[in-house]
Design a protein around this motif. Structure first.
Motif, PDB file in Angstrom:
ATOM      1  N   UNK A   7      15.070  -3.543 -16.497  1.00  0.00           N
ATOM      2  CA  UNK A   7      14.367  -4.654 -15.889  1.00  0.00           C
ATOM      3  C   UNK A   7      14.298  -4.510 -14.369  1.00  0.00           C
ATOM      4  N   UNK A   8      15.395  -4.051 -13.780  1.00  0.00           N
ATOM      5  CA  UNK A   8      15.420  -3.908 -12.321  1.00  0.00           C
ATOM      6  C   UNK A   8      14.389  -2.886 -11.855  1.00  0.00           C
ATOM      7  N   UNK A   9      14.315  -1.749 -12.524  1.00  0.00           N
ATOM      8  CA  UNK A   9      13.360  -0.712 -12.118  1.00  0.00           C
ATOM      9  C   UNK A   9      11.923  -1.210 -12.262  1.00  0.00           C
ATOM     10  N   UNK A  10      11.643  -1.910 -13.336  1.00  0.00           N
ATOM     11  CA  UNK A  10      10.292  -2.429 -13.541  1.00  0.00           C
ATOM     12  C   UNK A  10       9.942  -3.471 -12.482  1.00  0.00           C
ATOM     13  N   UNK A  11      10.900  -4.313 -12.117  1.00  0.00           N
ATOM     14  CA  UNK A  11      10.667  -5.318 -11.082  1.00  0.00           C
ATOM     15  C   UNK A  11      10.431  -4.674  -9.727  1.00  0.00           C
ATOM     16  N   UNK A  12      11.199  -3.658  -9.396  1.00  0.00           N
ATOM     17  CA  UNK A  12      11.009  -2.948  -8.116  1.00  0.00           C
ATOM     18  C   UNK A  12       9.650  -2.258  -8.092  1.00  0.00           C
ATOM     19  N   UNK A  13       9.291  -1.605  -9.182  1.00  0.00           N
ATOM     20  CA  UNK A  13       7.997  -0.916  -9.242  1.00  0.00           C
ATOM     21  C   UNK A  13       6.854  -1.918  -9.140  1.00  0.00           C
ATOM     22  N   UNK A  14       6.972  -3.046  -9.826  1.00  0.00           N
ATOM     23  CA  UNK A  14       5.923  -4.070  -9.771  1.00  0.00           C
ATOM     24  C   UNK A  14       5.781  -4.631  -8.363  1.00  0.00           C
ATOM     25  N   UNK A  15       6.889  -4.909  -7.692  1.00  0.00           N
ATOM     26  CA  UNK A  15       6.825  -5.431  -6.325  1.00  0.00           C
ATOM     27  C   UNK A  15       6.188  -4.401  -5.391  1.00  0.00           C
ATOM     28  N   UNK A  16       6.539  -3.140  -5.556  1.00  0.00           N
ATOM     29  CA  UNK A  16       5.963  -2.095  -4.712  1.00  0.00           C
ATOM     30  C   UNK A  16       4.466  -1.951  -4.965  1.00  0.00           C
ATOM     31  N   UNK A  17       4.066  -1.933  -6.231  1.00  0.00           N
ATOM     32  CA  UNK A  17       2.647  -1.810  -6.548  1.00  0.00           C
ATOM     33  C   UNK A  17       1.861  -3.026  -6.076  1.00  0.00           C
ATOM     34  N   UNK A  18       2.494  -4.201  -6.118  1.00  0.00           N
ATOM     35  CA  UNK A  18       1.819  -5.399  -5.609  1.00  0.00           C
ATOM     36  C   UNK A  18       1.623  -5.295  -4.099  1.00  0.00           C
ATOM     37  N   UNK A  19       2.603  -4.759  -3.392  1.00  0.00           N
ATOM     38  CA  UNK A  19       2.470  -4.553  -1.951  1.00  0.00           C
ATOM     39  C   UNK A  19       1.342  -3.571  -1.656  1.00  0.00           C
ATOM     40  N   UNK A  20       1.294  -2.475  -2.386  1.00  0.00           N
ATOM     41  CA  UNK A  20       0.254  -1.472  -2.168  1.00  0.00           C
ATOM     42  C   UNK A  20      -1.129  -2.044  -2.466  1.00  0.00           C
ATOM     43  N   UNK A  21      -1.256  -2.754  -3.575  1.00  0.00           N
ATOM     44  CA  UNK A  21      -2.565  -3.299  -3.929  1.00  0.00           C
ATOM     45  C   UNK A  21      -3.007  -4.404  -2.972  1.00  0.00           C
ATOM     46  N   UNK A  22      -2.083  -5.222  -2.501  1.00  0.00           N
ATOM     47  CA  UNK A  22      -2.429  -6.250  -1.522  1.00  0.00           C
ATOM     48  C   UNK A  22      -2.862  -5.621  -0.205  1.00  0.00           C
ATOM     49  N   UNK A  23      -2.182  -4.571   0.200  1.00  0.00           N
ATOM     50  CA  UNK A  23      -2.567  -3.867   1.429  1.00  0.00           C
ATOM     51  C   UNK A  23      -3.940  -3.222   1.284  1.00  0.00           C
ATOM     52  N   UNK A  24      -4.200  -2.628   0.126  1.00  0.00           N
ATOM     53  CA  UNK A  24      -5.510  -2.012  -0.108  1.00  0.00           C
ATOM     54  C   UNK A  24      -6.623  -3.057  -0.107  1.00  0.00           C
ATOM     55  N   UNK A  25      -6.376  -4.208  -0.721  1.00  0.00           N
ATOM     56  CA  UNK A  25      -7.377  -5.264  -0.740  1.00  0.00           C
ATOM     57  C   UNK A  25      -7.606  -5.824   0.659  1.00  0.00           C
ATOM     58  N   UNK A  26      -6.549  -5.988   1.447  1.00  0.00           N
ATOM     59  CA  UNK A  26      -6.699  -6.477   2.823  1.00  0.00           C
ATOM     60  C   UNK A  26      -7.517  -5.497   3.658  1.00  0.00           C
ATOM     61  N   UNK A  27      -7.270  -4.193   3.488  1.00  0.00           N
ATOM     62  CA  UNK A  27      -8.043  -3.176   4.220  1.00  0.00           C
ATOM     63  C   UNK A  27      -9.499  -3.185   3.771  1.00  0.00           C
ATOM     64  N   UNK A  28      -9.729  -3.303   2.463  1.00  0.00           N
ATOM     65  CA  UNK A  28     -11.100  -3.353   1.956  1.00  0.00           C
ATOM     66  C   UNK A  28     -11.829  -4.592   2.477  1.00  0.00           C
ATOM     67  N   UNK A  29     -11.147  -5.709   2.538  1.00  0.00           N
ATOM     68  CA  UNK A  29     -11.756  -6.928   3.059  1.00  0.00           C
ATOM     69  C   UNK A  29     -12.098  -6.776   4.537  1.00  0.00           C
TER      70      UNK A  29
END
Length: 88
Positions: A1-23
């Motif tokens: 569970x911990x690894x999945x939570x860390x990976x999800x948080x990291x991917x959410x950070x990456x996707x939010x950054x990508x969306x902010x740059x695209x915007x």
């Protein structure tokens, strides 16, 4: 569970950054700064003016909520870590 939570948080950070740059790129591409680059506006006797652009307030809100959701996932990492057997 911990690894999945860390990976999800990291991917959410990456996707939010990508969306902010695209915007930011969308705003740059649809703003008044594009007028000097349009060939038909450079023709003699032609005047081009920038009238308006659609409001992008809801898109800004989506970036903010994406960042807040990433912070929420980051906070969840602590609680998942507390419940795992990894700590001494």
């Amino acid at each position: 569970d911990l690894a999945i939570t860390v990976i999800t948080a990291f991917l959410w950070l990456v996707s939010t950054s990508a969306w902010a740059k695209a915007l930011a790129d969308i705003k740059m591409s649809t703003g008044a700064s594009i007028l000097p680059g349009i060939e038909s506006c450079k023709a003699p006797g032609t005047t081009c003016r920038f009238a308006s652009v659609t409001s992008m307030g809801t898109l800004n809100v989506s970036v903010v909520f994406g960042l807040l959701n990433m912070i929420l996932w980051g906070g969840n990492i602590w609680f998942v870590y507390k419940e795992t057997s990894l700590r001494n």
